[in-house]
Design a protein around this motif. Structure first.
Motif, PDB file in Angstrom:
ATOM      1  N   GLY A 285      25.546  37.729  35.601  1.00 28.88           N
ATOM      2  CA  GLY A 285      25.372  37.112  36.912  1.00 28.88           C
ATOM      3  C   GLY A 285      24.719  35.745  36.856  1.00 28.88           C
ATOM      4  N   LYS A 342      24.102  33.047  45.640  1.00 35.30           N
ATOM      5  CA  LYS A 342      25.429  33.539  46.038  1.00 35.30           C
ATOM      6  C   LYS A 342      26.381  33.526  44.840  1.00 35.30           C
ATOM      7  CE  LYS A 342      28.700  33.170  49.883  1.00 35.30           C
ATOM      8  NZ  LYS A 342      29.932  33.349  49.141  1.00 35.30           N
ATOM      9  N   SER A 345      25.479  36.539  42.538  1.00 32.55           N
ATOM     10  CA  SER A 345      25.933  37.864  42.981  1.00 32.55           C
ATOM     11  C   SER A 345      27.451  37.972  42.895  1.00 32.55           C
ATOM     12  CB  SER A 345      25.444  38.159  44.407  1.00 32.55           C
ATOM     13  OG  SER A 345      25.969  37.225  45.310  1.00 32.55           O
ATOM     14  N   THR A 346      28.166  36.866  43.141  1.00 34.57           N
ATOM     15  CA  THR A 346      29.630  36.886  43.017  1.00 34.57           C
ATOM     16  C   THR A 346      30.042  37.083  41.560  1.00 34.57           C
ATOM     17  OG1 THR A 346      29.806  35.379  44.897  1.00 34.57           O
ATOM     18  CG2 THR A 346      31.756  35.622  43.528  1.00 34.57           C
ATOM     19  N   SER A 348      28.351  38.566  39.219  1.00 36.06           N
ATOM     20  CA  SER A 348      28.053  39.959  38.845  1.00 36.06           C
ATOM     21  C   SER A 348      29.149  40.910  39.300  1.00 36.06           C
ATOM     22  CB  SER A 348      26.723  40.404  39.457  1.00 36.06           C
ATOM     23  OG  SER A 348      25.658  39.683  38.899  1.00 36.06           O
ATOM     24  N   HIS A 349      29.732  40.619  40.481  1.00 37.69           N
ATOM     25  CA  HIS A 349      30.809  41.460  41.016  1.00 37.69           C
ATOM     26  C   HIS A 349      32.012  41.460  40.069  1.00 37.69           C
ATOM     27  CE1 HIS A 349      33.663  43.213  43.842  1.00 37.69           C
ATOM     28  NE2 HIS A 349      34.463  42.184  43.617  1.00 37.69           N
ATOM     29  N   TRP A 350      32.282  40.312  39.440  1.00 37.75           N
ATOM     30  CA  TRP A 350      33.436  40.203  38.543  1.00 37.75           C
ATOM     31  C   TRP A 350      33.112  40.639  37.114  1.00 37.75           C
ATOM     32  CZ3 TRP A 350      38.311  39.244  40.110  1.00 37.75           C
ATOM     33  CH2 TRP A 350      38.480  38.728  41.405  1.00 37.75           C
TER      34      TRP A 350
END
Length: 369
Positions: A285, A342, A345-346, A348-350
């Motif tokens: 992240g 932001k 966190s984006t 980390s999502h991927w």
């Protein structure tokens, strides 16, 4: 080859040359050993690759095979290819027989072609990991002989592809950046509280990144940003008087071995977009600005495309990165905490943290253990 299901699992892992091949190979080996402590593990590489130092340092046995390049144009090397390949396949068969291999794992590179052909001939199950968005020739060949194919990126086109992510060191895969940040900055000689830009062009360094940062050190310092500049071995940045470049809140080193410290310490990373780097910054992240290497067939830009498209990273073409770009675009980003949060966190999502374990599961399934 027949398997003895009462004996420990025997795995041969093939691949090498660059850290991009060796690092996932070692991560897969460690995950197999973690799952099956009695597993016999042998790595296969060439005498010219980084594996000659990295594999023994990680505690695994290494055997060598001749490097067989696959020429794409008519040449003497192309005429010699069938003869050379026959010899390499003979060597590969001996390696598999000597190891009593239950499974061959290939991560790509020259060494894999003869190993895949030998495994097919001996009926040894094959497991493949493809690290790049554009699959290599050797792995495309190997994928004809198996359904166990893991990829680091969803966009990779190769037969029987299963998205598993990029196998990475345990210390990176399990990193909690927030918890590790202060201690990591201290270890790297940085202030614990300042916004932190870390720049790296990889182990070899990147002249474009080095020159751009060198021209922007005063502006970075004036903005209250500290910079750790990892220049690459033998690529230290000099001032006009020939001495090492020095400035407030600026520190340069040629190499950092513990990349988990770099990822924890950075507010923002300026870097190339090799497959390993892209996968690791997503997993932990970390907001990044990618500067793809402008050679080859554009694979570094493709590696970064998913994160850039999602807003987790920025991409700047190599030719456009200079001190002015850092001053006008990168400095405001580095000081924009809500935007960095932001992006983090984006990313980390991927990101995928358990790729090595997913590959180990594939190996155990293929080996029938």
């Amino acid at each position: 080859m027949t398997q003895n299901h009462n004996s420990p699992l025997s795995v041969v892992l093939a691949g090498g040359g660059s850290a991009g091949h060796v690092s996932p190979l070692l991560a897969i080996a460690a995950a197999i050993r973690d799952r099956t402590p009695q597993a016999a593990i042998v790595a296969v590489g060439t005498e010219a690759g980084l594996e000659t130092t990295l594999v023994p340092a990680a505690g695994f046995e290494l055997v060598l095979i001749d490097r067989i390049p696959l020429p794409r144009k008519p040449s003497i090397d192309l005429l010699k290819l069938p003869w050379r390949m026959r010899g390499a396949v003979r060597t590969a068969k001996k390696i598999l027989r000597d190891a009593k291999a239950d499974v061959l794992v290939g991560v790509g590179g020259y060494v894999c072609t003869p190993m895949y052909l030998a495994a097919k001939s001996l009926q040894v199950p094959i497991v493949i990991h493809e690290a790049n968005t554009k699959a290599g020739i050797a792995n495309k060949l190997g994928a004809r002989y198996t359904t166990y194919v893991g990829t680091a990126f969803a966009a990779t086109k190769i037969r029987h592809a299963h998205l598993v992510g990029m196998p990475m060191r345990h210390s990176v895969a399990t990193l909690n950046r927030a918890k590790a940040q202060s201690a990591a900055r201290e270890r790297l000689g940085l202030d614990a509280h300042l916004p932190t830009l870390i720049v790296t062009g990889g182990s070899l360094g990147a002249l474009r990144l080095n020159n751009a940062v060198a021209g922007a050190v005063e502006a970075l310092a004036a903005a209250g940003i500290q910079t750790l500049h990892i220049t690459g071995k033998g690529k230290s940045v000099k001032a006009h008087d020939g001495e090492l470049l020095r400035a407030d809140h600026y520190r340069q080193v040629e190499y950092v071995d513990a990349m988990e410290d770099v990822y924890a310490a950075a507010s923002l990373l300026l870097c190339r977009s090799g497959a390993g780097t892209v996968s690791e910054v997503a997993a932990v992240g970390l907001p990044a600005v990618f500067v793809p290497l402008p050679i080859g067939n554009g694979e570094q830009a493709r590696n970064a495309a998913e994160l850039v498209g999602a807003g987790a990273a920025l991409l700047v073409p190599d030719a456009e990165l200079d001190a002015h770009w850092i001053e006008s675009e990168l400095i405001p980003l580095c000081l924009d905490e809500p935007r960095l949060d932001k992006m983090s966190s984006t990313a980390s999502h991927w990101g995928i943290r358990d790729a090595a374990e997913r590959m180990a599961d594939m190996v155990l399934a293929a080996g029938g253990k």
